[in-house]
Design a protein around this motif. Structure first.
Motif, PDB file in Angstrom:
ATOM      1  N   PRO A   5       0.801  -1.231   0.000  1.00  0.00           N
ATOM      2  CA  PRO A   5       0.000   0.000   0.000  1.00  0.00           C
ATOM      3  C   PRO A   5       0.832   1.279   0.000  1.00  0.00           C
ATOM      4  N   VAL A  23      -5.345   3.254   0.419  1.00  0.00           N
ATOM      5  CA  VAL A  23      -5.036   2.001  -0.267  1.00  0.00           C
ATOM      6  C   VAL A  23      -5.317   0.858   0.696  1.00  0.00           C
ATOM      7  N   ASP A  25      -5.285  -3.393   0.944  1.00  0.00           N
ATOM      8  CA  ASP A  25      -4.953  -4.708   0.377  1.00  0.00           C
ATOM      9  C   ASP A  25      -6.164  -5.595   0.640  1.00  0.00           C
ATOM     10  N   PHE A  35      -6.072  -4.932  -4.663  1.00  0.00           N
ATOM     11  CA  PHE A  35      -6.107  -3.665  -3.939  1.00  0.00           C
ATOM     12  C   PHE A  35      -7.358  -2.874  -4.283  1.00  0.00           C
TER      13      PHE A  35
END
Length: 86
Positions: A5, A23, A25, A35
């Motif tokens: 990220p 961001v 995951d 993502f």
């Protein structure tokens, strides 16, 4: 290349002048295969959604070769402020 990220966030800040980037995951075991991102950039002003997504995809072209799923939401700073106010 180790995709994470932080790497994605930094590339978007540098590449398209993002002022805010989230961001996540979303891989089941957090293995960096998928993502979800929220990107806020003044460079999105006046651009249609497809063009915004292409800007993000071009910025992350090398990383997207390794990522299996990539979900993105792109907003202008004004849109971001309106969304936060809701």
């Amino acid at each position: 290349m180790s995709i994470n990220p932080d790497l994605i966030r930094e590339k978007l800040i540098e590449g398209i002048g993002a002022v805010h980037v989230d961001v996540e995951d979303t891989s089941p075991d957090r293995c960096a295969a998928s993502f979800k991102v929220l990107v806020v950039s003044p460079q999105f002003e006046g651009k249609p959604l497809l063009q915004r997504h292409r800007m993000v995809n071009n910025c992350l072209a090398e990383e997207l070769k390794e990522i299996h799923a990539f979900e993105q939401k792109t907003l202008t700073p004004e849109q971001w402020e309106k969304q936060k106010a809701q």
